[in-house]
Design a protein around this motif. Structure first.
Motif, PDB file in Angstrom:
ATOM      1  N   SER A 139      11.511   6.748 -28.589  1.00  0.00           N
ATOM      2  CA  SER A 139      10.974   7.861 -29.359  1.00  0.00           C
ATOM      3  C   SER A 139      10.541   9.044 -28.487  1.00  0.00           C
ATOM      4  O   SER A 139      10.251  10.107 -29.002  1.00  0.00           O
ATOM      5  N   ILE A 140      10.480   8.827 -27.158  1.00  0.00           N
ATOM      6  CA  ILE A 140      10.102   9.958 -26.308  1.00  0.00           C
ATOM      7  C   ILE A 140      11.277  10.917 -26.241  1.00  0.00           C
ATOM      8  O   ILE A 140      12.398  10.542 -25.895  1.00  0.00           O
ATOM      9  N   SER A 141      11.019  12.160 -26.598  1.00  0.00           N
ATOM     10  CA  SER A 141      12.144  13.088 -26.716  1.00  0.00           C
ATOM     11  C   SER A 141      12.296  13.980 -25.489  1.00  0.00           C
ATOM     12  O   SER A 141      13.400  14.228 -25.023  1.00  0.00           O
ATOM     13  N   SER A 142      11.165  14.422 -24.913  1.00  0.00           N
ATOM     14  CA  SER A 142      11.286  15.421 -23.857  1.00  0.00           C
ATOM     15  C   SER A 142      11.857  14.798 -22.571  1.00  0.00           C
ATOM     16  O   SER A 142      11.708  13.601 -22.322  1.00  0.00           O
ATOM     17  N   GLU A 143      12.505  15.654 -21.782  1.00  0.00           N
ATOM     18  CA  GLU A 143      13.170  15.185 -20.557  1.00  0.00           C
ATOM     19  C   GLU A 143      12.138  14.689 -19.545  1.00  0.00           C
ATOM     20  O   GLU A 143      12.286  13.617 -18.975  1.00  0.00           O
ATOM     21  N   ASN A 148       9.159  10.490 -16.550  1.00  0.00           N
ATOM     22  CA  ASN A 148       7.858   9.907 -16.255  1.00  0.00           C
ATOM     23  C   ASN A 148       7.821   8.437 -16.655  1.00  0.00           C
ATOM     24  O   ASN A 148       7.400   7.572 -15.895  1.00  0.00           O
ATOM     25  N   HIS A 149       8.325   8.184 -17.872  1.00  0.00           N
ATOM     26  CA  HIS A 149       8.324   6.826 -18.392  1.00  0.00           C
ATOM     27  C   HIS A 149       9.180   5.912 -17.517  1.00  0.00           C
ATOM     28  O   HIS A 149       8.797   4.796 -17.203  1.00  0.00           O
ATOM     29  N   ARG A 150      10.348   6.431 -17.097  1.00  0.00           N
ATOM     30  CA  ARG A 150      11.250   5.603 -16.308  1.00  0.00           C
ATOM     31  C   ARG A 150      10.629   5.277 -14.955  1.00  0.00           C
ATOM     32  O   ARG A 150      10.734   4.150 -14.464  1.00  0.00           O
ATOM     33  N   SER A 151       9.946   6.272 -14.348  1.00  0.00           N
ATOM     34  CA  SER A 151       9.363   5.991 -13.027  1.00  0.00           C
ATOM     35  C   SER A 151       8.242   4.968 -13.168  1.00  0.00           C
ATOM     36  O   SER A 151       8.117   4.063 -12.352  1.00  0.00           O
ATOM     37  N   ALA A 209       0.836  -1.195   0.000  1.00  0.00           N
ATOM     38  CA  ALA A 209       0.000   0.000   0.000  1.00  0.00           C
ATOM     39  C   ALA A 209       0.872   1.247   0.000  1.00  0.00           C
ATOM     40  O   ALA A 209       0.622   2.194  -0.761  1.00  0.00           O
ATOM     41  N   ALA A 210       1.924   1.245   0.835  1.00  0.00           N
ATOM     42  CA  ALA A 210       2.821   2.396   0.867  1.00  0.00           C
ATOM     43  C   ALA A 210       3.428   2.619  -0.508  1.00  0.00           C
ATOM     44  O   ALA A 210       3.484   3.739  -1.026  1.00  0.00           O
ATOM     45  N   PHE A 211       3.828   1.516  -1.131  1.00  0.00           N
ATOM     46  CA  PHE A 211       4.455   1.603  -2.434  1.00  0.00           C
ATOM     47  C   PHE A 211       3.476   2.117  -3.484  1.00  0.00           C
ATOM     48  O   PHE A 211       3.824   2.938  -4.335  1.00  0.00           O
ATOM     49  N   SER A 212       2.208   1.650  -3.383  1.00  0.00           N
ATOM     50  CA  SER A 212       1.204   2.103  -4.352  1.00  0.00           C
ATOM     51  C   SER A 212       0.967   3.596  -4.209  1.00  0.00           C
ATOM     52  O   SER A 212       0.806   4.303  -5.208  1.00  0.00           O
ATOM     53  N   VAL A 213       0.947   4.061  -2.949  1.00  0.00           N
ATOM     54  CA  VAL A 213       0.730   5.486  -2.738  1.00  0.00           C
ATOM     55  C   VAL A 213       1.885   6.280  -3.333  1.00  0.00           C
ATOM     56  O   VAL A 213       1.687   7.314  -3.966  1.00  0.00           O
ATOM     57  N   ILE A 214       3.118   5.763  -3.166  1.00  0.00           N
ATOM     58  CA  ILE A 214       4.258   6.451  -3.785  1.00  0.00           C
ATOM     59  C   ILE A 214       4.073   6.478  -5.295  1.00  0.00           C
ATOM     60  O   ILE A 214       4.337   7.483  -5.950  1.00  0.00           O
ATOM     61  N   SER A 215       3.602   5.341  -5.855  1.00  0.00           N
ATOM     62  CA  SER A 215       3.530   5.266  -7.311  1.00  0.00           C
ATOM     63  C   SER A 215       2.468   6.214  -7.857  1.00  0.00           C
ATOM     64  O   SER A 215       2.532   6.604  -9.011  1.00  0.00           O
ATOM     65  N   LEU A 216       1.484   6.578  -7.035  1.00  0.00           N
ATOM     66  CA  LEU A 216       0.480   7.532  -7.518  1.00  0.00           C
ATOM     67  C   LEU A 216       1.059   8.931  -7.652  1.00  0.00           C
ATOM     68  O   LEU A 216       0.579   9.721  -8.442  1.00  0.00           O
TER      69      LEU A 216
END
Lengths: 243, 104, 503
Positions: C105-109, C114-117, A86-93
């Motif tokens: 293909s994603i160019s912007s930083e 975002n994609h990596r996270s 749950a903590a991890f999911s909240v971080i991911s949001l």
């Protein structure tokens, strides 16, 4: 947004059949369950007696703690897994506009600041007491963790900061610490040729205490993280920027 | 005898709580209310389990249902926290606090 | 007494350890950690399969406490098949996700960050999901099953929200609320069972539970809760938006594995715990819902304009086939055929549907949308993917030779043998309708166009070959009786077979 509310209010004036129908449905269900309970039988298996008989082997004297951390410790392992998840999911949001837990500095009165400073040590001591007393009477990691979490949240609400952001991996380690320790104990028992989470004889008391202590820290922090979200938000953003 | 009737009282209350929660879940559109409704349902179940811990035969409490209640509460807290965070996110994105196709 | 083994434990512990390591090491190392973890799980499950094959069902008492005090883990042929299914689908989805999350293909930083996270969260959540699935398949304690179901749901919902748009979050909230209600119903049923029979262990419950108003209510609550989580018609309303709005690897996992988790629990409880008198009546009721699911799901799929939601509705229809087991197995003597058919359907649908979602992902990656009418010429651009789609379609339709055909054949023969021919009619009608929606897609995809004026984005090779392997596997299941032999180990119908011999 306001228009939406006005539309809703207009709609609510008319008589609705749906709630009535729903109420009837729920009532029927309740009555069915209630009626069925009339035929309560005598339990063929009495687990309470079995727990009592095995209690001296469990390493603690409080039967609930014995069930939670020895007889059904696997449930507790998975349950801590749910908390971490749950903590991890909240971080991911990564919600940005959370309800602010960093209130305006002007609005915090000196009474509040002073009171929180007085209360925090007391609450932490109570948490420690609950943790310690868990082995013989009601108490344990979850109770202790939630009291400590409340203390930390009070601190945050009064404008204090938790010193958790600085090494950026510190919070990640602390959040998962309890679960990792529990997992390592579980793996250790398996590697020693025993069953999963079968404590070596004589060690169960101390191992349960270690697990509970580490769980308390993690549970407190997970609860704070899940409620506030901001603690994590800052570290995560910084980490992203650093990369 | 007294414990027995108390037990039935607890059980019936728990069923009532469960029913109220279920009703509220369907009747209200606001997501926070729905989440609270689910919590009420689980509270009912917890009460039911606590009631089963009391045996009529002796004064010993059955510790298993109590442990189950603690576990259930922790699981519910996790789910609730995540649900509330999702509602916050939805509100932040669209300004809505209810599911789009609910009319009330 | 069953053999005891310690291998079972590692099947559950390994993905948890992997998830923790991936979480602590951070986004860059997460894919490697996942690959290593899945390699370890594959080897452990292979050893476990060998043990089950050689020595019969295996069990492990957690903490050394024998049930009913402790929790037991149990593996028989069905469990092992489910574990293998999640490994096959899971590993190939992981391979697919490797390509999916390296988008050049994603160019912007900010887009890249975002994609990596997203990718880093995906790996950890997927390992959690895997752990939940394995724990669910191995659990032999009804309250423990409740926790694993919650773990599974939370991981699944968190995976849906990774997509990040408001549609996905709405779908995720709906999914979470629905499945919390399902969990509440399930838990209430468990509480009633415990209050009256005093044990939580499946085997012990199976011996104690008798017919009575109490067990009827408990069974009704538990079944309703699980049906909500498995999305049987009319409780399927949450499924199409949830499965179609998620990221592609996530959709594959949800449709192929997550709904099978709650279905598996229903199988275990229905055939191991609940008394036959109750299940016989309720089985026919579920059969009616299943028939409605097949017809309605297929018709709804035919009406869709976008490919991804079409595939999601096809899942609604295919879930119906799984539940035909319940009316068919109500007559004890014919149970085994229906049992085998439903499990074949579970496995072949898992492979085929995962492959289909992957192909949809490839199409979206290549041409930027999934409108069926505008898909002309896709076949020239993505020949491998479209071939995989067609092969997976064979299984979904139930055309020979495929896993889906074998499953449906077993179900049809059982329904005719047991004198319930109307289920066979539903099965055949469902196959025809499935052919309708699959061909309506292929019709547009195979139209040849002379000039391609849309600039196409390249699709990595692993994203093309993963679905092909999966759909080939779905096809090959139809040729091998291996799963049947495995299923025979510890199936709940040995009594039925011997009874017939005695008579």
């Amino acid at each position: 947004m306001e228009k939406q509310i006005r539309v809703n209010q207009e709609k609510q004036k008319g008589f609705k059949i749906k709630p009535l129908f729903l109420a009837l449905l729920c009532l029927t269900m309740g009555v069915c369950i209630g009626l069925s309970l009339q035929t309560t039988q005598v339990q063929p298996v009495d687990l309470a007696v079995i727990v009592q008989n095995e209690l001296h082997n469990s390493g603690v004297t409080n039967p609930v703690t014995a069930v939670l951390l020895n007889f059904r410790s696997y449930d507790t392992l998975l349950e801590v897994g749910v908390l971490v998840l749950a903590a991890f999911s909240v971080i991911s949001l990564r919600t940005v506009q959370l309800p602010r837990l960093e209130p305006d500095k002007d609005h915090i009165g000196s009474v509040q600041k002073c009171l929180v400073l007085l209360l925090t040590p007391v609450m932490i001591v109570i948490g420690g007491y609950l943790l310690w007393v868990g082995s013989e009477s009601p108490g344990g990691a979850f109770q202790a963790g939630s009291v400590i979490a409340a203390a930390l949240l009070l601190l945050l609400l009064s404008g204090y900061q938790l010193p958790l952001q600085h090494p950026k991996w510190l919070l990640r380690i602390l959040l998962t610490f309890g679960f990792c320790v529990f997992l390592s104990v579980a793996m250790g028992t398996v590697l020693m040729g025993r069953s999963l989470i079968e404590y070596p004889s004589g060690w169960s008391g101390i191992l349960i205490l270690i697990i509970e202590a580490t769980l308390t820290i993690s549970i407190a922090l997970i609860l704070v993280a899940v409620v506030s979200g901001r603690v994590i938000e800052n570290t995560e953003c910084r980490r992203q920027n650093a990369e | 005898m007294e414990t027995m009737s108390l037990k039935i009282f607890y059980s019936l209350t728990s069923i009532a709580l469960f029913g109220i929660g279920m009703y509220a879940l369907f009747a209200y559109a606001h997501l926070l209310r729905k989440i609270l409704a689910v919590n009420i349902m689980f509270t009912g179940i917890s009460l039911f389990l606590v009631a089963t811990a009391q045996r009529s035969s002796d004064s010993n409490l059955d510790p298993i249902p109590l442990a189950l209640v603690i576990t259930g509460i922790v699981v519910l807290v996790s789910a609730t926290a995540f649900a509330i965070m999702m509602v916050c996110k939805l509100c932040e994105k669209t300004g809505m606090t209810q599911l789009p196709d609910e009319d009330r | 007494m069953d053999e005891t083994t310690v291998l079972i434990v590692w099947v559950i512990l390994l993905p948890f350890v992997g998830a923790m390591v991936a979480f602590i090491l951070g986004p860059r190392k997460a894919p490697i950690v996942t690959i290593i973890t899945s390699y370890c799980i594959i080897s452990v499950v292979a050893a476990l399969t060998w043990q089950v094959w050689k020595y019969g069902p295996q069990r492990h008492d957690v903490g050394g406490w024998v049930a009913p005090l402790g929790i037991a883990l149990y593996a028989d042929g069905l469990t092992v098949l489910m574990l293998i299914m999640s490994i096959v689908v899971g590993t190939l989805v992981s391979v697919y996700a490797l390509g999916y999350f390296t988008d050049s293909s994603i160019s912007s930083e900010t887009g890249k960050a975002n994609h990596r996270s997203k990718s880093s969260f995906f790996w950890v959540l997927w390992l959690f999901l895997w752990a939940a699935l394995n724990a669910l398949f191995l659990s032999q304690d009804i309250f423990n099953i409740y926790i694993t179901l919650e773990l599974l749901t939370l991981a699944a919902v968190a995976l849906i929200t990774l997509e990040g748009e408001s549609e996905a979050i709405t779908a995720a909230i709906r999914y979470l609320l629905t499945s919390l209600v399902g969990a509440a119903l399930f838990l209430f049923g468990v509480a009633i069972l415990y209050a009256n029979f005093g044990t939580l262990e499946l085997e012990g419950l199976g011996e104690l539970v008798q017919t009575g108003s109490l067990s009827v209510v408990a069974i009704a609550l538990i079944t309703m809760g699980l049906l909500l989580k498995t999305a049987l018609f009319p409780m399927h309303f949450w499924l199409p938006p949830a499965h179609s709005n998620a990221l592609t690897p996530v959709s594959s996992l949800l449709s192929a594995l997550v709904i099978k988790g709650s279905f598996y629990v229903l199988l275990r409880l229905w055939f191991q715990v609940f008394p036959l008198e109750v299940t016989m009546v309720a089985g026919h009721l579920i059969g009616c819902l299943a028939a409605a699911a097949i017809l309605w799901g297929s018709l709804a799929a035919m009406c869709q304009k976008r490919l991804k939601i079409l595939v999601a509705y096809s899942t609604v229809a295919q879930v119906g086939y799984l539940f035909l087991l319940f009316p068919l197995a109500a007559k004890e003597t014919h149970g085994l055929g229906a049992w085998n058919g439903a499990i074949y359907q579970t496995i072949s649908h898992a492979c085929a549907k995962a492959a289909m979602f992957m192909v949809v992902g490839n199409i979206i990656r290549a041409i930027g949308h999934d409108r069926i009418k505008d898909m002309k010429g896709v076949c020239q651009q993505l020949p491998v993917s479209m071939f995989a789609f067609a092969l997976a379609g064979l299984t979904i339709m139930g055309m020979p030779p495929s896993g889906g055909f074998a499953a449906k054949w077993m179900l049809i023969t059982t329904s005719i043998q047991s004198g319930q021919w109307w289920w066979a009619v539903i099965l055949l009608a469902g196959g025809l309708l499935a052919a309708g929606y699959i061909f309506s897609v292929l019709k547009y995809a195979f139209i040849k166009t002379e000039i391609v004026n849309v600039p196409l984005r390249p699709v990595p090779r692993c994203m093309e070959w993963a679905p092909l392997i999966l759909s080939l596997l779905a096809l090959l299941i139809g040729f091998t009786p291996m799963p049947l032999d495995l299923l025979r180990i510890g199936n709940p119908f040995p009594d039925a077979v011997t009874m017939e011999v005695v008579k």
